[in-house]
Design an enzyme around this catalytic site. Structure first.
Site, PDB file in Angstrom:
ATOM      1  N   LYS A  67       0.868  -1.069  -0.028  1.00 45.32           N
ATOM      2  CA  LYS A  67       0.003   0.101  -0.027  1.00 45.32           C
ATOM      3  C   LYS A  67       0.925   1.283   0.055  1.00 45.32           C
ATOM      4  O   LYS A  67       0.274   2.264  -0.362  1.00 45.32           O
ATOM      5  CB  LYS A  67      -0.946   0.073   1.307  1.00 45.32           C
ATOM      6  CG  LYS A  67      -2.142  -1.014   1.242  1.00 45.32           C
ATOM      7  CD  LYS A  67      -3.098  -1.067   2.363  1.00 45.32           C
ATOM      8  CE  LYS A  67      -4.169  -2.104   2.066  1.00 45.32           C
ATOM      9  NZ  LYS A  67      -5.119  -1.932   3.275  1.00 45.32           N
ATOM     10  N   ASP A 107      -9.890   2.330   1.455  1.00 44.37           N
ATOM     11  CA  ASP A 107     -10.032   1.697   2.625  1.00 44.37           C
ATOM     12  C   ASP A 107     -10.657   2.723   3.993  1.00 44.37           C
ATOM     13  O   ASP A 107     -11.381   2.112   4.828  1.00 44.37           O
ATOM     14  CB  ASP A 107      -8.601   1.466   3.237  1.00 44.37           C
ATOM     15  CG  ASP A 107      -7.991   0.036   2.760  1.00 44.37           C
ATOM     16  OD1 ASP A 107      -8.844  -0.743   2.471  1.00 44.37           O
ATOM     17  OD2 ASP A 107      -6.737  -0.087   2.751  1.00 44.37           O
TER      18      ASP A 107
END
Length: 286
Positions: A67, A107
């Site tokens: 990420k 997210d």
């Protein structure tokens, strides 16, 4: 070449993302394939080079440990991903000279909606377990829920540079402590978000159980395989509400489907319901 998308990470065989995405694309009548690709940080540059040379890519879901590394492989970073320095989504936009890779973060929305669905409309006192990329997103999600300070418990406080920067960027006061000190504050918190890998919270779960106290808050355990996790079982035994990581995965995937298809308004309650069914979650609407 037909449109395609994929989830990238390591390990990746356990991922439920293909089931979620393929269910949505079938319901939408979108001819997009979606696969899981196991790739490490070391192999990511080579893979992204291949993807950029291949036509037809609509998007990539990015999971651990990529990420932060993905920041170096996109042409533009947008929204909260730019603020946090954490990318879990790459979408491709047509442009002169070829497709541009756009990094974003779904997210945060996934965490917010998962907690709200469980009834946690606010988080006066909050704990985050773990200090990786998902923890940075959790900080931003808690800020959106009105939290002003967060206790962060990690195995190594020296390795929290990114999450500290994320907290500073969204105006959250962060207190970092070791996992060995986590049991009492965790049991008492209104909202707990565990971003630890599967089974990594087992020791803490045993410590919370040994307290023999109530756990009145809401626990979101991002790890969803195996389920229920030990900490989820202990939490529920203490009277608290448990949110499985699949809830977060669902809601962040909804936003990815909107990006990858370009059909935001069409991703409605009916689409979300078939996504839920694909991974065994109760049907619902946003």
């Amino acid at each position: 070449m037909s449109p395609r998308a994929a989830v990238l990470g390591h390990p990746i065989s356990h991922s439920k993302s293909p089931a979620l995405h393929l269910a949505a694309y079938e319901r939408l009548g979108a001819d997009i394939s979606y696969t899981a690709i196991d790739v490490t940080e070391e192999l990511l540059p080579g893979l992204m080079g291949q993807i950029r040379r291949q036509p037809g890519w609509r998007g990539l879901s990015v999971t651990m440990p990529l990420k932060t590394a993905m920041l170096d492989h996109v042409d533009e970073v947008r929204g909260i991903a730019r603020t946090l320095g954490v990318v879990n989504t790459v979408s491709f936009e047509d442009a002169a000279g070829g497709a541009r890779a756009i990094g974003s973060n779904t997210d945060v929305t996934g965490i917010v909606n998962a907690l709200r669905h469980a009834g946690a409309g606010s988080a006066p006192s909050a704990v985050i377990l773990g200090g990786g990329g998902t923890a940075a997103s959790a900080v931003a999600a808690l800020q959106e829920l009105g939290t002003r300070s967060v206790q962060l418990f990690v195995r190594d406080p020296a390795r929290t540079t990114d999450v500290r920067a994320a907290a500073a960027s969204v105006g959250i006061a962060l207190k970092v402590r070791t996992l060995a000190d986590a049991a009492v504050p965790t049991a008492a918190a209104d909202v707990v978000i565990s971003t630890l890998p599967p089974r990594a919270a087992d020791g803490l779960a045993s410590a919370v159980a040994a307290l023999k106290t109530e756990t009145p808050g809401v626990l979101l355990d991002v790890a969803y395989d195996p389920w229920p996790s030990l900490i989820a079982s202990v939490w529920q035994s203490g009277g608290g509400r448990v949110v499985p990581g699949l809830e977060m995965l669902l809601y962040q995937a909804v936003e990815q489907v909107r990006l990858f298809t370009g059909r935001g308004d069409d991703v409605d309650a009916a689409v979300i319901d078939v996504m839920c069914a694909s991974v065994g979650l109760p049907r619902r609407a946003l």
